[in-house]
Design a protein around this motif. Structure first.
Motif, short mmCIF file in Angstrom:
data_model
loop_
_atom_site.label_atom_id
_atom_site.label_comp_id
_atom_site.label_asym_id
_atom_site.label_seq_id
_atom_site.Cartn_x
_atom_site.Cartn_y
_atom_site.Cartn_z
N PHE A 159 18.73 5.10 1.04
CA PHE A 159 18.74 4.57 2.41
C PHE A 159 19.18 3.12 2.29
CE2 PHE A 159 15.21 7.74 3.28
CZ PHE A 159 16.01 8.57 4.06
N ASP A 160 20.23 2.76 2.98
CA ASP A 160 20.74 1.39 2.97
C ASP A 160 20.46 0.68 4.29
OD1 ASP A 160 21.86 1.79 0.46
OD2 ASP A 160 23.93 1.95 1.18
N SER A 161 20.11 -0.59 4.19
CA SER A 161 20.04 -1.44 5.40
C SER A 161 21.03 -2.58 5.16
CB SER A 161 18.63 -2.00 5.59
OG SER A 161 17.74 -0.91 5.78
N ASP A 190 20.21 0.09 9.87
CA ASP A 190 18.92 0.15 9.20
C ASP A 190 18.69 1.55 8.64
OD1 ASP A 190 16.58 -1.17 8.52
OD2 ASP A 190 15.49 -0.18 10.15
N GLU A 191 18.42 1.62 7.34
CA GLU A 191 18.08 2.89 6.69
C GLU A 191 19.07 4.01 6.99
OE1 GLU A 191 13.95 3.80 6.29
OE2 GLU A 191 13.90 1.97 5.09
N ASP A 219 10.75 11.77 1.99
CA ASP A 219 11.18 11.21 3.28
C ASP A 219 12.68 11.45 3.54
OD1 ASP A 219 12.14 9.61 1.27
OD2 ASP A 219 11.44 7.71 2.11
N LYS A 240 8.96 7.94 -2.26
CA LYS A 240 9.98 7.47 -1.31
C LYS A 240 11.36 7.42 -1.95
CE LYS A 240 8.69 3.98 1.53
NZ LYS A 240 8.16 2.64 1.79
N THR A 241 12.37 7.63 -1.14
CA THR A 241 13.77 7.56 -1.59
C THR A 241 14.13 6.11 -1.94
OG1 THR A 241 14.30 9.45 -0.19
CG2 THR A 241 16.15 8.02 -0.77
N ARG A 259 15.81 2.62 -1.93
CA ARG A 259 16.26 1.82 -0.78
C ARG A 259 16.96 0.56 -1.26
NH1 ARG A 259 12.64 5.02 1.40
NH2 ARG A 259 12.43 5.26 3.66
N LYS A 319 18.88 -3.09 0.37
CA LYS A 319 19.15 -3.92 1.55
C LYS A 319 20.09 -5.04 1.14
CE LYS A 319 16.49 -6.00 5.24
NZ LYS A 319 15.16 -6.28 5.73
N SER A 358 28.17 2.75 6.80
CA SER A 358 27.68 3.95 6.10
C SER A 358 28.87 4.84 5.73
CB SER A 358 26.66 4.68 6.98
OG SER A 358 26.06 5.75 6.29
#
Ligand code: AMP
Length: 303
Positions: free
Chosen positions: A11-13, A22-23, A51, A76-77, A79, A81, A274
């Motif tokens: 998940f990228d922010s 976000d995510e 998640d 959790k996956t 992440r 940012k 994305s």
């Protein structure tokens, strides 16, 4: 032909001067696989947390990517940012959470073990070697990395580099890895670490390939709309390795053409956040942009 890739599914922010998300779906292996899937069959090795929504897995499957090697683990996956300034060339990492990658011990599905082309996308170099050791007789091994691993796991990274044919990194990473500001000198130092071929990605300035004593330079496509460079390097690698896996021609001419296909896929990716642009391209668009690259760089027939 087909290839196997290990890397992050995330998940990228991301914040750029043109917007913020976000995510959203990201990760080095996600971008790589999606770009490569336009050229070859892709088998993906990664871990996600509980998640991670099924819709993202459904998307990967819709691109005919083999996801048998994606494990879903308690936790959790991964992440990430990051943010970019106006020059958009290098991300500033604000946060990296390895989460389920911290305890991931990849176990390759039987059907992955005879793949001939292997891409070790940006991830812990221990994991890169773990996956590589499970592939029986690879004909071509390439890898990517980033400052996070150059700074945090240099010894392990150096062990991985001894095992790879091609290293793809950006200019800042090449300087950091070699401790040498001049890229031509940096290339010599990196060759001595293992990879016979080094591809240095330079964002909007294109890419340089160093192989033996030869250098090839490819531009980046001049685009009017650049929104988010996240994943450009992975899409470059995906187009590059996907094309090589489809031809299995690893001679210099084949590698040069693969670099242009890599540049084509990177150029599409930066046009949206994305995977929004590269998730549903038509192969005709890829071919057309390849021809645009030819027109951009050829001058022999001009008087
Ligand atoms: P790129 O812009 O092609 O260099 O890669 C961006 C992608 O790399 C993002 O989608 C991130 O999720 C992923 N990423 C960032 N940091 C790391 C890391 N330390 N290990 C693995 N993947 C990462």
């Amino acid at each position: 032909m087909s290839l196997v890739v290990v890397g992050s599914v995330a998940f990228d922010s991301v914040k750029t001067p043109f917007g913020e998300v976000d995510e959203v779906l990201g990760g080095s292996a996600t971008y790589f696989s999606t770009a490569a899937s336009y050229f070859t069959d892709v088998s993906l090795v990664a871990v996600v947390g509980t998640d991670f929504p099924d819709k993202h897995l459904t998307f990967l499957k819709s691109r005919k990517i083999d996801i048998e090697g994606i494990e879903k683990s308690e936790g959790k996956t991964f992440r990430w940012k990051g943010e970019y300034g106006f020059e958009l060339n290098e991300a500033r990492t604000l946060d990296t959470q390895l989460n389920v990658f911290q305890s991931f011990r990849p176990k390759l599905p039987e059907s992955y073990k005879d793949k001939k082309v292997v891409f070790l996308a940006n991830i812990d170099p221990d994991l890169q070697r773990d996956v590589l050791s499970q592939v029986n007789e690879p004909a071509l091994v390439a890898c990517d990395t980033m400052n996070f691993w150059i700074e945090g796991k240099k010894e392990s990274l150096l062990k991985t580099l001894k095992l790879v044919d091609i290293l793809l990194i950006n200019d800042g990473e090449a300087r950091e890895l070699s401790g040498e500001p001049n890229l031509v000198k940096a290339a010599h130092i990196i060759h001595d670490m293992g990879p016979r071929t080094l591809i240095i990605k330079r964002g909007e300035y294109g890419a340089l390939m160093f192989q033996d004593n030869r250098i090839f330079s490819a531009p980046a496509f001049p685009l009017e709309a650049v929104y988010d460079p996240t994943g450009a390097g992975d899409c470059f690698a995906g187009g590059f390795m996907g094309y090589l896996s489809s031809t299995m021609n690893f001679e210099e001419a084949g590698i040069r053409k693969a670099i242009i296909f890599g540049s084509v896929m990177a150029s599409f990716n930066v046009e949206a956040f994305s995977l929004d642009k590269i998730k549903s391209l038509d192969y005709k668009e890829i071919e057309n942009r390849f021809q645009d690259f030819r027109r951009l760089t050829h001058f022999e027939d001009l008087t």
